[in-house]
Motif scaffolding. Structure first.
Motif, PDB file in Angstrom:
ATOM      1  N   MET A  77       0.827  -1.184   0.000  1.00 14.07           N
ATOM      2  CA  MET A  77       0.000   0.000   0.000  1.00 14.07           C
ATOM      3  C   MET A  77       0.880   1.260   0.000  1.00 14.07           C
ATOM      4  SD  MET A  77      -2.980   1.045  -0.215  1.00 14.07           S
ATOM      5  CE  MET A  77      -4.531   1.073   0.538  1.00 14.07           C
ATOM      6  N   THR A  78       1.975   1.229   0.756  1.00 11.52           N
ATOM      7  CA  THR A  78       2.879   2.377   0.807  1.00 11.52           C
ATOM      8  C   THR A  78       3.471   2.675  -0.559  1.00 11.52           C
ATOM      9  OG1 THR A  78       3.433   1.857   3.101  1.00 11.52           O
ATOM     10  CG2 THR A  78       4.941   3.304   1.931  1.00 11.52           C
ATOM     11  N   VAL A  79       3.853   1.626  -1.279  1.00 10.47           N
ATOM     12  CA  VAL A  79       4.437   1.807  -2.609  1.00 10.47           C
ATOM     13  C   VAL A  79       3.414   2.453  -3.541  1.00 10.47           C
ATOM     14  CG1 VAL A  79       5.395   0.620  -4.610  1.00 10.47           C
ATOM     15  CG2 VAL A  79       6.016  -0.135  -2.322  1.00 10.47           C
ATOM     16  N   ILE A  80       2.187   1.994  -3.489  1.00 12.76           N
ATOM     17  CA  ILE A  80       1.133   2.526  -4.356  1.00 12.76           C
ATOM     18  C   ILE A  80       0.854   3.989  -4.025  1.00 12.76           C
ATOM     19  CG2 ILE A  80      -1.320   2.346  -4.960  1.00 12.76           C
ATOM     20  CD1 ILE A  80      -0.977  -0.726  -4.475  1.00 12.76           C
ATOM     21  N   LEU A  81       0.714   4.299  -2.749  1.00 14.19           N
ATOM     22  CA  LEU A  81       0.432   5.683  -2.348  1.00 14.19           C
ATOM     23  C   LEU A  81       1.593   6.618  -2.679  1.00 14.19           C
ATOM     24  CD1 LEU A  81      -1.373   5.147   1.073  1.00 14.19           C
ATOM     25  CD2 LEU A  81      -2.379   5.859  -1.095  1.00 14.19           C
ATOM     26  N   ALA A  82       2.816   6.170  -2.426  1.00 17.33           N
ATOM     27  CA  ALA A  82       3.980   7.009  -2.727  1.00 17.33           C
ATOM     28  C   ALA A  82       4.103   7.248  -4.227  1.00 17.33           C
ATOM     29  CB  ALA A  82       5.251   6.357  -2.187  1.00 17.33           C
ATOM     30  N   SER A  83       3.863   6.204  -5.011  1.00 14.85           N
ATOM     31  CA  SER A  83       3.941   6.345  -6.469  1.00 14.85           C
ATOM     32  C   SER A  83       2.858   7.279  -6.987  1.00 14.85           C
ATOM     33  CB  SER A  83       3.802   4.986  -7.146  1.00 14.85           C
ATOM     34  OG  SER A  83       4.820   4.135  -6.714  1.00 14.85           O
ATOM     35  N   PHE A 131      17.855  -6.959  -4.196  1.00 11.52           N
ATOM     36  CA  PHE A 131      17.394  -6.887  -5.581  1.00 11.52           C
ATOM     37  C   PHE A 131      16.047  -6.175  -5.663  1.00 11.52           C
ATOM     38  CE2 PHE A 131      14.605  -8.675  -8.827  1.00 11.52           C
ATOM     39  CZ  PHE A 131      15.285  -8.283  -9.971  1.00 11.52           C
ATOM     40  N   TYR A 132      15.094  -6.558  -4.818  1.00 12.84           N
ATOM     41  CA  TYR A 132      13.758  -5.972  -4.897  1.00 12.84           C
ATOM     42  C   TYR A 132      13.743  -4.499  -4.486  1.00 12.84           C
ATOM     43  CZ  TYR A 132      11.634 -10.433  -5.988  1.00 12.84           C
ATOM     44  OH  TYR A 132      11.279 -11.604  -6.611  1.00 12.84           O
ATOM     45  N   CYS A 133      14.569  -4.117  -3.537  1.00 10.84           N
ATOM     46  CA  CYS A 133      14.654  -2.684  -3.168  1.00 10.84           C
ATOM     47  C   CYS A 133      15.127  -1.851  -4.359  1.00 10.84           C
ATOM     48  CB  CYS A 133      15.609  -2.486  -2.000  1.00 10.84           C
ATOM     49  SG  CYS A 133      14.978  -3.006  -0.399  1.00 10.84           S
ATOM     50  N   ILE A 134      16.202  -2.302  -4.989  1.00 11.23           N
ATOM     51  CA  ILE A 134      16.756  -1.554  -6.124  1.00 11.23           C
ATOM     52  C   ILE A 134      15.818  -1.640  -7.328  1.00 11.23           C
ATOM     53  CG2 ILE A 134      18.698  -1.367  -7.720  1.00 11.23           C
ATOM     54  CD1 ILE A 134      20.474  -2.383  -5.366  1.00 11.23           C
ATOM     55  N   ALA A 135      15.296  -2.836  -7.606  1.00 14.11           N
ATOM     56  CA  ALA A 135      14.394  -3.003  -8.750  1.00 14.11           C
ATOM     57  C   ALA A 135      13.116  -2.187  -8.570  1.00 14.11           C
ATOM     58  CB  ALA A 135      14.058  -4.476  -8.949  1.00 14.11           C
ATOM     59  N   GLY A 136      12.581  -2.159  -7.357  1.00 15.44           N
ATOM     60  CA  GLY A 136      11.374  -1.376  -7.097  1.00 15.44           C
ATOM     61  C   GLY A 136      11.616   0.110  -7.294  1.00 15.44           C
ATOM     62  N   ALA A 137      12.752   0.597  -6.785  1.00 11.64           N
ATOM     63  CA  ALA A 137      13.094   2.010  -6.967  1.00 11.64           C
ATOM     64  C   ALA A 137      13.282   2.328  -8.450  1.00 11.64           C
ATOM     65  CB  ALA A 137      14.356   2.356  -6.177  1.00 11.64           C
ATOM     66  N   ALA A 167      14.571   5.939  -1.686  1.00  9.94           N
ATOM     67  CA  ALA A 167      14.941   5.032  -0.603  1.00  9.94           C
ATOM     68  C   ALA A 167      13.659   4.567   0.099  1.00  9.94           C
ATOM     69  CB  ALA A 167      15.881   5.715   0.383  1.00  9.94           C
ATOM     70  N   TRP A 168      12.731   5.492   0.316  1.00  4.00           N
ATOM     71  CA  TRP A 168      11.453   5.119   0.940  1.00  4.00           C
ATOM     72  C   TRP A 168      10.674   4.166   0.038  1.00  4.00           C
ATOM     73  CZ3 TRP A 168      10.489   5.451   5.818  1.00  4.00           C
ATOM     74  CH2 TRP A 168      11.081   6.460   6.577  1.00  4.00           C
ATOM     75  N   ILE A 169      10.612   4.486  -1.234  1.00  7.17           N
ATOM     76  CA  ILE A 169       9.865   3.647  -2.167  1.00  7.17           C
ATOM     77  C   ILE A 169      10.523   2.272  -2.309  1.00  7.17           C
ATOM     78  CG2 ILE A 169       9.215   3.377  -4.601  1.00  7.17           C
ATOM     79  CD1 ILE A 169       8.752   6.453  -4.616  1.00  7.17           C
ATOM     80  N   GLY A 170      11.832   2.250  -2.520  1.00  5.37           N
ATOM     81  CA  GLY A 170      12.547   0.978  -2.655  1.00  5.37           C
ATOM     82  C   GLY A 170      12.481   0.141  -1.389  1.00  5.37           C
ATOM     83  N   GLY A 171      12.603   0.799  -0.235  1.00  2.14           N
ATOM     84  CA  GLY A 171      12.518   0.088   1.039  1.00  2.14           C
ATOM     85  C   GLY A 171      11.140  -0.523   1.253  1.00  2.14           C
ATOM     86  N   ALA A 172      10.110   0.232   0.927  1.00  5.57           N
ATOM     87  CA  ALA A 172       8.744  -0.284   1.057  1.00  5.57           C
ATOM     88  C   ALA A 172       8.529  -1.466   0.109  1.00  5.57           C
ATOM     89  CB  ALA A 172       7.734   0.824   0.769  1.00  5.57           C
ATOM     90  N   PHE A 173       9.062  -1.341  -1.099  1.00  2.33           N
ATOM     91  CA  PHE A 173       8.956  -2.423  -2.080  1.00  2.33           C
ATOM     92  C   PHE A 173       9.666  -3.669  -1.559  1.00  2.33           C
ATOM     93  CE2 PHE A 173       9.286  -4.606  -6.090  1.00  2.33           C
ATOM     94  CZ  PHE A 173       8.206  -4.153  -6.818  1.00  2.33           C
ATOM     95  N   ALA A 182      20.308   4.691  -6.496  1.00  2.00           N
ATOM     96  CA  ALA A 182      21.096   4.874  -5.271  1.00  2.00           C
ATOM     97  C   ALA A 182      20.182   4.875  -4.045  1.00  2.00           C
ATOM     98  CB  ALA A 182      21.899   6.164  -5.344  1.00  2.00           C
ATOM     99  N   GLY A 183      19.005   5.447  -4.189  1.00  2.00           N
ATOM    100  CA  GLY A 183      18.029   5.417  -3.099  1.00  2.00           C
ATOM    101  C   GLY A 183      17.600   4.000  -2.782  1.00  2.00           C
ATOM    102  N   GLY A 184      17.356   3.186  -3.817  1.00  2.00           N
ATOM    103  CA  GLY A 184      17.007   1.785  -3.598  1.00  2.00           C
ATOM    104  C   GLY A 184      18.131   1.030  -2.910  1.00  2.00           C
ATOM    105  N   ALA A 185      19.370   1.313  -3.313  1.00  2.00           N
ATOM    106  CA  ALA A 185      20.527   0.668  -2.686  1.00  2.00           C
ATOM    107  C   ALA A 185      20.678   1.112  -1.228  1.00  2.00           C
ATOM    108  CB  ALA A 185      21.795   0.982  -3.477  1.00  2.00           C
ATOM    109  N   LEU A 186      20.418   2.392  -0.965  1.00  2.00           N
ATOM    110  CA  LEU A 186      20.473   2.896   0.411  1.00  2.00           C
ATOM    111  C   LEU A 186      19.436   2.192   1.278  1.00  2.00           C
ATOM    112  CD1 LEU A 186      21.565   4.963   2.491  1.00  2.00           C
ATOM    113  CD2 LEU A 186      19.817   6.549   1.644  1.00  2.00           C
TER     114      LEU A 186
END
Length: 111
Positions: free
Chosen positions: A1-7, A56-62, A37-43, A91-95
């Motif tokens: 839900m966080t990913v959807i709302l942030a996007s 992988f999913y953090c970076i791929a999601g970002a 970083a927030w989006i990738g972390g939530a993903f 870089a945010g996804g990696a963070l």
């Protein structure tokens, strides 16, 4: 839900007039890193994976949201798509992946 709302917030707010030049360079890259970083972390958390799959999913999601955001910006008046923005998104996804890995390591140390 966080990913959807942030996007959704990213796309809706990105079309507003105030979004153009909101952060001057180079601060816009820092804004990208923090936001993605927030989006990738939530993903990554949403997948329920740990270890390298979560990285992988953090970076791929970002990157997934970042690519669609840059594509969207290419068609907005006064906005431009940028490879450097996409790199900052990755870089945010990696963070996020590093922060979640560190958090997991700390939790495991306490047990």
């Amino acid at each position: 839900m966080t990913v959807i709302l942030a996007s959704a917030g990213l796309y809706v707010l990105g079309t507003q007039a105030f979004a153009m030049g909101l952060f001057p360079s180079p601060w816009d890259k820092l804004a990208h890193v923090i936001t993605f970083a927030w989006i990738g972390g939530a993903f990554g958390l949403a997948t329920g994976k740990r270890g390298w799959p979560r990285v992988f999913y953090c970076i791929a999601g970002a990157l997934l949201i970042g690519i669609t955001d840059e594509w969207h910006q290419a068609y907005l008046p006064g906005r431009t798509a940028s490879w450097s923005d996409l790199l900052a998104d990755a870089a945010g996804g990696a963070l996020a992946a590093a922060a979640l890995s560190w958090r997991h390591w700390l939790i495991q140390r306490r047990i």
